[in-house]
Design an enzyme around this catalytic site. Structure first.
Site, PDB file in Angstrom:
ATOM      1  N   LEU A 153      -6.931   2.385   7.719  1.00  0.00           N
ATOM      2  CA  LEU A 153      -6.697   2.844   6.634  1.00  0.00           C
ATOM      3  C   LEU A 153      -5.363   2.308   5.912  1.00  0.00           C
ATOM      4  O   LEU A 153      -4.532   2.119   6.792  1.00  0.00           O
ATOM      5  CB  LEU A 153      -6.882   4.483   6.629  1.00  0.00           C
ATOM      6  CG  LEU A 153      -8.151   5.057   6.798  1.00  0.00           C
ATOM      7  CD1 LEU A 153      -7.943   6.593   6.911  1.00  0.00           C
ATOM      8  CD2 LEU A 153      -9.213   4.701   5.810  1.00  0.00           C
ATOM      9  N   ASP A 154      -5.278   2.242   4.616  1.00  0.00           N
ATOM     10  CA  ASP A 154      -4.051   1.821   3.939  1.00  0.00           C
ATOM     11  C   ASP A 154      -3.068   3.068   4.179  1.00  0.00           C
ATOM     12  O   ASP A 154      -3.242   4.231   4.410  1.00  0.00           O
ATOM     13  CB  ASP A 154      -4.335   1.509   2.490  1.00  0.00           C
ATOM     14  CG  ASP A 154      -5.002   0.552   2.145  1.00  0.00           C
ATOM     15  OD1 ASP A 154      -5.233  -0.367   2.990  1.00  0.00           O
ATOM     16  OD2 ASP A 154      -5.640   0.441   1.156  1.00  0.00           O
ATOM     17  N   VAL A 155      -1.853   2.629   3.826  1.00  0.00           N
ATOM     18  CA  VAL A 155      -0.529   3.816   4.257  1.00  0.00           C
ATOM     19  C   VAL A 155      -0.955   4.920   3.391  1.00  0.00           C
ATOM     20  O   VAL A 155      -0.524   6.022   3.847  1.00  0.00           O
ATOM     21  CB  VAL A 155       0.619   3.252   4.049  1.00  0.00           C
ATOM     22  CG1 VAL A 155       0.840   2.645   2.423  1.00  0.00           C
ATOM     23  CG2 VAL A 155       1.805   3.822   4.201  1.00  0.00           C
TER      24      VAL A 155
END
Length: 238
Positions: A100-102
């Site tokens: 997942l992205d930050v």
């Protein structure tokens, strides 16, 4: 399994290091101190070191409720990695079954079983990923149809695979995709002139994020959750 091998596998130690720990008297099996590395550990035994239960050696399967601001990586120069959230000696050996992205929150699956994670990440298995999306602007009346047809992303030659969009309100929806392109969900909405302001993954395949897990908390998967990844889809679900 011998106790010394159990300690080696659980803590990532050499046989010599494990023997030293065992002889120190800090290791218990089902509450009893054991000082022999040759002691046979039964299948369901509880092995503790310094009053801390050790993870059973072998494949591990974990779900994490990832909070915002953490990256799915072992190292990062600017942000905390999700590995700091685990109180496990061998967490560094786990890999991600879908990152997942930050700034994206929600379900992250981690394991040291490559075959299992391949069933989730390989495009040929068409594993569903369900995201709750909050948008900056109201959705157009044609969004559902466009997602079902596939969307042309910038710098991509082909349309995205058909996706299912369930509209919850004018700015909120559940989106089911079967791919894992870079920043895919954000790029899909951007291609329609909208911006994602909140993104939360709720499900990967048949595995749903445990509502009891607070952001930053994790738990091991149940046997049913682990095996569910290998259950073939019915033709009507493909």
């Amino acid at each position: 399994m011998r106790l010394d091998k159990y300690i080696c596998d659980s803590l990532g130690l050499t046989r010599k290091e494990a023997t030293k720990i065992i002889k120190s008297g800090d290791v218990t099996v089902d509450g009893d101190i054991q000082k022999s590395g040759a002691f046979k550990v039964r299948e369901q035994a509880c092995v503790e070191w310094q009053e801390r239960e050790l993870v059973k050696p072998g494949p591990n399967y974990i779900m994490l409720n990832k909070p915002e601001g953490f990256v799915c990586s072992q190292e990062d120069d600017f942000n905390h990695t999700v590995y700091v959230l685990f109180d496990e000696p061998n967490a560094y050996k786990w890999h991600f079954a879908g990152r997942l992205d930050v700034d994206t929150t929600g379900l992250v699956l981690m394991t040291d079983d490559g075959q299992w994670s391949h069933r989730i990440t390989s495009p040929k298995h068409k594993c569903d990923k369900v995201y709750r999306v909050v948008l900056a602007d109201p959705m157009g009346h044609d969004y559902v149809e466009k997602f079902a047809e596939g969307i042309q992303l910038r710098n991509e030659k082909e349309l995205t695979k058909p996706a299912y969009l369930e509209v919850l309100s004018e700015k909120e929806a559940l989106l089911t995709i079967h791919e894992g392109k870079y920043h895919q969900v954000k790029r899909m909405f951007a291609a329609l002139g909208n911006k994602v302001i909140s993104l939360h993954r709720e499900r990967i395949g048949p595995i749903v994020l445990d509502p009891e897990l607070e952001p930053g908390e994790y738990r091991y998967l149940s046997d049913n959750e682990i095996s569910s990844v290998f259950i073939p889809k019915r033709p009507e679900d493909a």
